[in-house]
Design a protein around this motif. Structure first.
Motif, PDB file in Angstrom:
ATOM      1  N   VAL A  14       8.634  67.475   6.488  1.00 38.64           N
ATOM      2  CA  VAL A  14       8.596  66.310   5.262  1.00 38.64           C
ATOM      3  C   VAL A  14       7.623  65.081   5.730  1.00 38.64           C
ATOM      4  CG1 VAL A  14       9.618  64.434   3.936  1.00 38.64           C
ATOM      5  CG2 VAL A  14      10.674  66.850   4.479  1.00 38.64           C
ATOM      6  N   CYS A  15       6.413  65.121   5.017  1.00 40.84           N
ATOM      7  CA  CYS A  15       5.171  63.968   5.381  1.00 40.84           C
ATOM      8  C   CYS A  15       4.469  64.043   4.013  1.00 40.84           C
ATOM      9  CB  CYS A  15       4.376  64.301   6.415  1.00 40.84           C
ATOM     10  SG  CYS A  15       3.382  62.963   7.086  1.00 40.84           S
ATOM     11  N   LEU A  16       3.846  62.724   3.788  1.00 46.14           N
ATOM     12  CA  LEU A  16       2.838  62.863   2.589  1.00 46.14           C
ATOM     13  C   LEU A  16       1.466  62.861   3.095  1.00 46.14           C
ATOM     14  CD1 LEU A  16       4.292  59.520   1.001  1.00 46.14           C
ATOM     15  CD2 LEU A  16       5.093  61.780   0.634  1.00 46.14           C
ATOM     16  N   CYS A  17       1.231  63.171   4.114  1.00 47.43           N
ATOM     17  CA  CYS A  17      -0.302  62.985   4.555  1.00 47.43           C
ATOM     18  C   CYS A  17      -1.014  64.461   3.909  1.00 47.43           C
ATOM     19  CB  CYS A  17      -0.637  63.124   5.923  1.00 47.43           C
ATOM     20  SG  CYS A  17       0.181  64.432   6.928  1.00 47.43           S
ATOM     21  N   GLU A  18      -0.295  65.596   3.787  1.00 44.93           N
ATOM     22  CA  GLU A  18      -1.315  66.784   3.056  1.00 44.93           C
ATOM     23  C   GLU A  18      -1.224  66.464   1.547  1.00 44.93           C
ATOM     24  OE1 GLU A  18       1.854  67.626   5.763  1.00 44.93           O
ATOM     25  OE2 GLU A  18       2.191  69.476   4.766  1.00 44.93           O
ATOM     26  N   TYR A  19      -0.604  65.555   0.929  1.00 44.89           N
ATOM     27  CA  TYR A  19      -0.652  65.330  -0.314  1.00 44.89           C
ATOM     28  C   TYR A  19      -1.124  64.226  -1.063  1.00 44.89           C
ATOM     29  CZ  TYR A  19       3.164  68.739   0.061  1.00 44.89           C
ATOM     30  OH  TYR A  19       3.810  69.993   0.769  1.00 44.89           O
ATOM     31  N   PRO A  67      11.374  65.481   8.927  1.00 49.13           N
ATOM     32  CA  PRO A  67      10.419  64.329   8.826  1.00 49.13           C
ATOM     33  C   PRO A  67       9.422  64.212   9.787  1.00 49.13           C
ATOM     34  CG  PRO A  67      12.839  63.338   8.978  1.00 49.13           C
ATOM     35  CD  PRO A  67      12.961  65.075   9.073  1.00 49.13           C
ATOM     36  N   SER A  68       8.303  64.045   9.667  1.00 51.76           N
ATOM     37  CA  SER A  68       7.251  63.924  10.504  1.00 51.76           C
ATOM     38  C   SER A  68       6.301  62.675  10.667  1.00 51.76           C
ATOM     39  CB  SER A  68       6.310  65.392  10.617  1.00 51.76           C
ATOM     40  OG  SER A  68       5.489  65.078   9.771  1.00 51.76           O
ATOM     41  N   ASP A  69       6.734  61.771   9.460  1.00 56.11           N
ATOM     42  CA  ASP A  69       6.013  60.732   9.007  1.00 56.11           C
ATOM     43  C   ASP A  69       5.952  59.426  10.151  1.00 56.11           C
ATOM     44  OD1 ASP A  69       8.734  60.925   7.980  1.00 56.11           O
ATOM     45  OD2 ASP A  69       8.292  58.880   8.118  1.00 56.11           O
ATOM     46  N   SER A  71      14.742  65.611  13.180  1.00 55.62           N
ATOM     47  CA  SER A  71      13.658  64.320  13.211  1.00 55.62           C
ATOM     48  C   SER A  71      12.605  64.622  14.158  1.00 55.62           C
ATOM     49  CB  SER A  71      14.389  63.058  13.513  1.00 55.62           C
ATOM     50  OG  SER A  71      13.484  62.118  13.287  1.00 55.62           O
ATOM     51  N   TYR A  72      11.504  64.524  13.780  1.00 49.92           N
ATOM     52  CA  TYR A  72      10.152  64.438  15.002  1.00 49.92           C
ATOM     53  C   TYR A  72      10.555  62.948  15.172  1.00 49.92           C
ATOM     54  CZ  TYR A  72       7.275  68.064  12.644  1.00 49.92           C
ATOM     55  OH  TYR A  72       6.743  69.138  12.114  1.00 49.92           O
ATOM     56  N   ALA A  73      11.407  62.803  16.301  1.00 49.63           N
ATOM     57  CA  ALA A  73      11.687  61.520  16.782  1.00 49.63           C
ATOM     58  C   ALA A  73      10.704  60.708  17.533  1.00 49.63           C
ATOM     59  CB  ALA A  73      13.243  61.652  17.441  1.00 49.63           C
ATOM     60  N   ALA A  89      -4.551  62.778  20.025  1.00 55.01           N
ATOM     61  CA  ALA A  89      -5.949  63.757  19.454  1.00 55.01           C
ATOM     62  C   ALA A  89      -5.737  65.154  19.458  1.00 55.01           C
ATOM     63  CB  ALA A  89      -6.885  63.510  20.644  1.00 55.01           C
ATOM     64  N   PHE A  90      -4.425  65.531  19.999  1.00 52.24           N
ATOM     65  CA  PHE A  90      -4.290  67.017  19.879  1.00 52.24           C
ATOM     66  C   PHE A  90      -3.698  67.476  18.513  1.00 52.24           C
ATOM     67  CE2 PHE A  90      -3.808  66.192  24.537  1.00 52.24           C
ATOM     68  CZ  PHE A  90      -4.722  67.230  25.135  1.00 52.24           C
ATOM     69  N   TYR A  91      -3.707  66.514  17.609  1.00 48.25           N
ATOM     70  CA  TYR A  91      -3.414  66.958  16.208  1.00 48.25           C
ATOM     71  C   TYR A  91      -4.665  67.369  15.570  1.00 48.25           C
ATOM     72  CZ  TYR A  91       0.827  64.466  17.120  1.00 48.25           C
ATOM     73  OH  TYR A  91       2.024  63.773  17.363  1.00 48.25           O
ATOM     74  N   TYR A 118       1.895  53.839  12.867  1.00 51.27           N
ATOM     75  CA  TYR A 118       3.100  54.472  12.851  1.00 51.27           C
ATOM     76  C   TYR A 118       3.415  55.400  13.719  1.00 51.27           C
ATOM     77  CZ  TYR A 118      -0.252  57.151   9.341  1.00 51.27           C
ATOM     78  OH  TYR A 118      -1.161  57.676   8.923  1.00 51.27           O
ATOM     79  N   GLN A 119       2.455  56.194  14.209  1.00 51.27           N
ATOM     80  CA  GLN A 119       2.698  57.030  15.258  1.00 51.27           C
ATOM     81  C   GLN A 119       2.746  56.350  16.647  1.00 51.27           C
ATOM     82  OE1 GLN A 119       0.195  60.502  14.835  1.00 51.27           O
ATOM     83  NE2 GLN A 119       1.062  61.128  12.984  1.00 51.27           N
ATOM     84  N   MET A 120       3.487  56.899  17.679  1.00 52.78           N
ATOM     85  CA  MET A 120       3.595  56.117  18.884  1.00 52.78           C
ATOM     86  C   MET A 120       2.326  56.295  19.983  1.00 52.78           C
ATOM     87  SD  MET A 120       7.308  56.496  20.488  1.00 52.78           S
ATOM     88  CE  MET A 120       7.334  58.282  20.015  1.00 52.78           C
ATOM     89  N   MET A 162      10.148  67.003  19.491  1.00 55.00           N
ATOM     90  CA  MET A 162       9.416  66.167  20.472  1.00 55.00           C
ATOM     91  C   MET A 162       7.898  66.599  20.297  1.00 55.00           C
ATOM     92  SD  MET A 162      11.599  64.290  21.984  1.00 55.00           S
ATOM     93  CE  MET A 162      11.227  63.464  23.553  1.00 55.00           C
ATOM     94  N   LYS A 163       6.926  65.756  20.232  1.00 53.02           N
ATOM     95  CA  LYS A 163       5.520  66.215  20.009  1.00 53.02           C
ATOM     96  C   LYS A 163       4.665  65.141  20.207  1.00 53.02           C
ATOM     97  CE  LYS A 163       3.316  66.829  15.539  1.00 53.02           C
ATOM     98  NZ  LYS A 163       3.688  66.928  14.095  1.00 53.02           N
ATOM     99  N   PRO A 164       3.270  65.734  20.972  1.00 50.55           N
ATOM    100  CA  PRO A 164       3.126  66.879  21.329  1.00 50.55           C
ATOM    101  C   PRO A 164       4.085  67.405  22.442  1.00 50.55           C
ATOM    102  CG  PRO A 164       1.126  65.593  21.051  1.00 50.55           C
ATOM    103  CD  PRO A 164       2.366  64.810  21.023  1.00 50.55           C
TER     104      PRO A 164
HETATM  105  C1  PBG Z   1       2.061  65.529   9.467  1.00 48.20           C
HETATM  106  C2  PBG Z   1       1.936  66.369  10.562  1.00 48.20           C
HETATM  107  C3  PBG Z   1       0.879  66.678  11.724  1.00 48.20           C
HETATM  108  C4  PBG Z   1       1.315  67.617  12.573  1.00 48.20           C
HETATM  109  C5  PBG Z   1       2.647  67.877  12.239  1.00 48.20           C
HETATM  110  N1  PBG Z   1       3.042  67.279  11.151  1.00 48.20           N
HETATM  111  C6  PBG Z   1      -0.250  65.790  11.616  1.00 48.20           C
HETATM  112  C7  PBG Z   1      -0.482  64.222  12.048  1.00 48.20           C
HETATM  113  O1  PBG Z   1       0.596  63.797  12.300  1.00 48.20           O
HETATM  114  O2  PBG Z   1      -1.553  64.230  12.073  1.00 48.20           O
HETATM  115  C8  PBG Z   1       0.499  68.020  13.707  1.00 48.20           C
HETATM  116  C9  PBG Z   1       0.860  69.365  14.064  1.00 48.20           C
HETATM  117  C10 PBG Z   1       0.000  70.038  14.936  1.00 48.20           C
HETATM  118  O3  PBG Z   1      -1.081  69.547  15.321  1.00 48.20           O
HETATM  119  O4  PBG Z   1       0.027  71.295  15.109  1.00 48.20           O
HETATM  120  N2  PBG Z   1       2.240  64.319   9.846  1.00 48.20           N
END
Ligand code: PBG
Length: 330
Positions: A121-126, A171-173, A198-200, A206-208, A227-229, A254-256
């Motif tokens: 769940v996120c809005l960035c693709e939309y 949710p990944s926002d 939750s993508y807590a 940069a790995f995205y 918004y991201q850490m 957890m991510k990355p």
């Molecule tokens: C959406 C989202 C992202 C990823 C997962 N959900 C991109 C971002 O936050 O920029 C990244 C996944 C990946 O790099 O494989 N917000």
């Protein structure tokens, strides 16, 4: 005991002994494979920076999901590339939205019953601007990503995805308060049994990079650092997780993964919730770049990378190596 009484090599002598004393294991059931769903039919468009990964139309995604199920994977994580984008990302909560359509198609196929469907769940693709939330501009080239109005939209998208058949809402926002808002919205619609993963702990990374090509979601201006850490902060990651647990998260993601194994380890020691890690696009792409040059041995490198994430403490792993790793484990 000291050498020569203790000789640690005794337990490394044969594969049989090594296998007996192995501490960490990989299983296909604990792997989750991401799917990027796009409009059309018969579409299987390679993602340039991610060899072996594609944008798939719903019919092709079904075939890929069949493959996941037959290899015994645990689940699929769905992302959508909508036909149209707008300022608020309204494609994220359309009943006939791209991911909603894919979820219903998967649901109808009984052979796919063993797969857990997880909706990102996120809005960035939309959104046309590619940010994960509502953009408020003040005219002078200055902008903010509004938290609370975004949260309301994420809750709407979550309900729509759950109603289309998502087993898990993810949710990944990284907006504040989204888990509580999503929980409340799901419960109001009677979806009391839909878990939230939750993508807590999600770092501005940069790995995205390659993902943004895969999901066509690169921000058109600025970056995601409000918004991201900040990658420097482990204690803050723990506070993010505390908060999401209080708000009702059922699972953590957890991510990355590989650049943040210490954060995964710290979270594992501190929390009892089921916890996964996302081996993100850049981790996958950089290994592939080395495979192409013959600099790293593909199978061993892939398995070692996944094992490191498990050893750090992740119960399950979201990975673009999902299909290949499952083949190796078969
Ligand atoms: C959406 C989202 C992202 C990823 C997962 N959900 C991109 C971002 O936050 O920029 C990244 C996944 C990946 O790099 O494989 N917000």
């Amino acid at each position: 005991m000291n050498f020569p009484q203790t000789r640690l090599r005794r337990l490394r002598k044969t594969e049989a002994i090594r296998s007996l004393v192995r501490e960490t294991h990989l299983r296909p059931e604990a792997l989750i494979y991401p799917l990027f769903i796009c409009p059309g039919e018969g579409v299987r468009k390679p993602i340039r920076s991610m060899p072996g990964v594609f944008n798939l139309s719903v019919d092709e995604a079904l075939k890929e999901a069949e493959l996941c199920a037959s290899l015994g994977l645990g689940g699929v994580l769905l992302f959508g590339l909508p036909a149209e984008k707008d300022e608020t990302g309204s494609g994220a909560w359309l009943e006939q939205g791209i991911v909603q359509t894919a979820l219903r198609a998967i649901r109808q196929q009984r052979s796919l019953g063993s797969l857990v469907t997880i909706a990102d769940v996120c809005l960035c693709e939309y959104t046309t601007h590619g940010h994960c939330g509502v953009v408020a501009r003040d005219g002078n080239d200055h902008y903010t990503i509004e938290n609370d109005s975004t949260v309301a939209l994420l809750a709407k998208a979550s309900v729509s995805l759950a109603e289309a058949g998502a087993d898990v809402i993810a949710p990944s926002d990284m907006m504040d308060g989204r888990v509580a808002a999503i929980r409340e919205a799901l419960d109001e619609r009677g979806r009391i049994d839909t878990p939230i993963m939750s993508y807590a702990s999600k770092f501005a990374s940069a790995f995205y990079g390659p993902f943004r090509e895969a999901a066509d979601s690169a921000p058109q201006f600025g970056d995601r650092r409000s918004y991201q850490m900040d990658g420097a902060n482990l204690r803050e990651a723990m506070r993010e997780i505390d908060q999401d647990i209080v708000e009702g998260a059922d699972m953590l993601l957890m991510k990355p993964a590989m650049p943040y194994l210490d954060v995964i380890r710290a979270a594992r020691e501190r929390y009892d919730l089921p916890m996964g890690a996302y081996q993100v696009s850049g981790e996958y792409s950089m290994m592939h770049a080395a495979f192409e040059r013959g600099w790293l041995e593909p199978e061993r490198t892939m398995m070692e990378s996944l094992l490191s994430i498990r050893r750090a403490g992740a119960d399950f792993i979201v990975t673009y190596f999902g299909l290949e790793a499952a083949r190796v484990l078969a």
